[in-house]
Design a protein around this motif. Sequence first.
Motif, short mmCIF file in Angstrom:
data_model
loop_
_atom_site.label_atom_id
_atom_site.label_comp_id
_atom_site.label_asym_id
_atom_site.label_seq_id
_atom_site.Cartn_x
_atom_site.Cartn_y
_atom_site.Cartn_z
N UNK A 21 0.81 -1.21 0.00
CA UNK A 21 0.00 0.00 0.00
C UNK A 21 0.85 1.26 0.00
N UNK A 22 2.15 1.09 -0.09
CA UNK A 22 3.03 2.25 -0.20
C UNK A 22 3.22 3.01 1.10
N UNK A 72 -5.87 13.73 12.01
CA UNK A 72 -4.68 12.88 11.82
C UNK A 72 -3.75 13.51 10.78
N UNK A 73 -4.34 14.07 9.72
CA UNK A 73 -3.52 14.73 8.69
C UNK A 73 -2.74 15.90 9.29
N UNK A 74 -3.43 16.71 10.05
CA UNK A 74 -2.80 17.88 10.63
C UNK A 74 -1.67 17.52 11.59
N UNK A 75 -1.90 16.48 12.41
CA UNK A 75 -0.92 16.14 13.44
C UNK A 75 0.17 15.17 12.98
N UNK A 76 -0.01 14.54 11.83
CA UNK A 76 1.02 13.62 11.35
C UNK A 76 1.85 14.23 10.23
N UNK A 77 1.33 15.31 9.63
CA UNK A 77 2.02 15.89 8.48
C UNK A 77 1.79 15.09 7.19
N UNK A 78 0.89 14.10 7.27
CA UNK A 78 0.59 13.31 6.06
C UNK A 78 -0.70 13.87 5.45
N UNK A 79 -0.69 14.07 4.15
CA UNK A 79 -1.83 14.73 3.52
C UNK A 79 -3.11 13.88 3.63
N UNK A 80 -4.20 14.60 3.80
CA UNK A 80 -5.51 13.96 3.97
C UNK A 80 -5.84 12.98 2.85
N UNK A 81 -5.58 13.39 1.62
CA UNK A 81 -5.91 12.50 0.49
C UNK A 81 -5.05 11.23 0.54
N UNK A 82 -3.83 11.37 1.02
CA UNK A 82 -2.95 10.20 1.17
C UNK A 82 -3.53 9.25 2.23
N UNK A 120 -6.67 8.95 3.14
CA UNK A 120 -7.86 8.29 2.60
C UNK A 120 -7.46 7.18 1.63
N UNK A 121 -6.48 7.47 0.78
CA UNK A 121 -6.10 6.51 -0.25
C UNK A 121 -5.42 5.27 0.37
N UNK A 122 -4.50 5.50 1.31
CA UNK A 122 -3.71 4.39 1.84
C UNK A 122 -4.38 3.64 2.98
N UNK A 172 -11.14 6.52 9.40
CA UNK A 172 -10.77 6.52 10.81
C UNK A 172 -10.66 5.09 11.38
N UNK A 173 -11.60 4.23 11.04
CA UNK A 173 -11.56 2.87 11.59
C UNK A 173 -10.29 2.14 11.18
N UNK A 174 -9.91 2.29 9.92
CA UNK A 174 -8.70 1.62 9.43
C UNK A 174 -7.45 2.24 10.06
N UNK A 175 -7.50 3.53 10.31
CA UNK A 175 -6.36 4.20 10.96
C UNK A 175 -6.16 3.63 12.37
N UNK A 176 -7.25 3.44 13.11
CA UNK A 176 -7.15 2.88 14.47
C UNK A 176 -6.67 1.43 14.39
#
Lengths: 219, 219
Positions: B25-26, B56-66, B68-70, B74-78
Amino acid sequence: MPAEDKNATAGQGADTARPGTRRPGGRTARTRAAVRDAVLTGLAEHGYSGLTVEYVAEHSGVHKTTLYRRWGGVEELIADTLDLAGEDRWTPPDTGSLEGDLRALATEVLRSFTDPATASPSSAVIAAAFPSERAAEALRAYYAERFARCEAIIDRAVDRGDLPGPRTALDAGALVRALAAPLFFRLFITREGLTEHDTEQAVTVTLAAARAGAFRKGG
Amino acid sequence: MPAEDKNATAGQGADTARPGTRRPGGRTARTRAAVRDAVLTGLAEHGYSGLTVEYVAEHSGVHKTTLYRRWGGVEELIADTLDLAGEDRWTPPDTGSLEGDLRALATEVLRSFTDPATASPSSAVIAAAFPSERAAEALRAYYAERFARCEAIIDRAVDRGDLPGPRTALDAGALVRALAAPLFFRLFITREGLTEHDTEQAVTVTLAAARAGAFRKGG
């Protein structure tokens, strides 16, 4: 909450014997029970974060302004629901033996959390204690009172000679919690589910520890 | 999650040894760890219902679209946060005796859930499993793997003669869960809090039951 609570508290408790009896704050038993039912349904359907005073008003038939005036808000509504559950006449099983009592108690926990009718609201109250300190306090008081009632099982076991006394040397609260803990642990922490095999194992482990003197105070 | 997890998983696990290593998934190890930290902080601050992909995007520095794509949402992030926690190199205590190992393990639980730095995110993950079936599944997998590692304590106890064998006749999973259950029960169900007195009692009860043969399979 065990399955029995909800029915047992619907106007049968000592303080709620006659629907319409006035309580402090002007809440009647009938109103309180209707509000309690709406709170449990709302928690089960939407969780703590989705429960609103509006929802409780709509489902209890009690006006929103009355709810705000008499309870204050969602946290107080949940706390009062637990207070009400704690006012029932539930007593622990009395089967004639320590092993029988522990088995019956474990089976009650199993049933209340696997029966769809009671599992959702009961779980929802436990879930509400995570975000709400007021709900956590009410849950603490509820279980403290519940387990205090369960100590009657230990009193009888010592009287019967099923457990070595004296009764005052035993940590009865720890014994009844030792029975319940692995059941709740599987349900809400490891999420492994709960079967009769697990309740039977909890009985075996608790009895063995009790007979080996593991619940002696200061031991 | 024990306190050790968070540090141990920050790029030290077998699969995450070199930050930047590509994963399916990169996702790189560095990105995953940053996202994990943001998810835990967000859960601790806002709970499951308040956690958003935006946060999560704001606090991780990873873009929101990234995100969602990867991950998907929220459930998958947890769930991935728990998967990552399970990829660390944690091993159960090895003190030279069954009693010592059980005591050290109980003490680890006590510390991880009473240390403010780790208590909030760990509790928040348990709380998230109530509303989210995906989080519940991930929690189940996490603890199943954790307790499987703990069975090494029982292997060593049998080898040492600390517990009567044969090892195959013992339900080691039940034994290690019996130790942990009363601690989690006090923390998250009865909400009574947890002290060293309670961990010591859990050790005494579990040892007594084990020595009385209560964890024999089919017994």
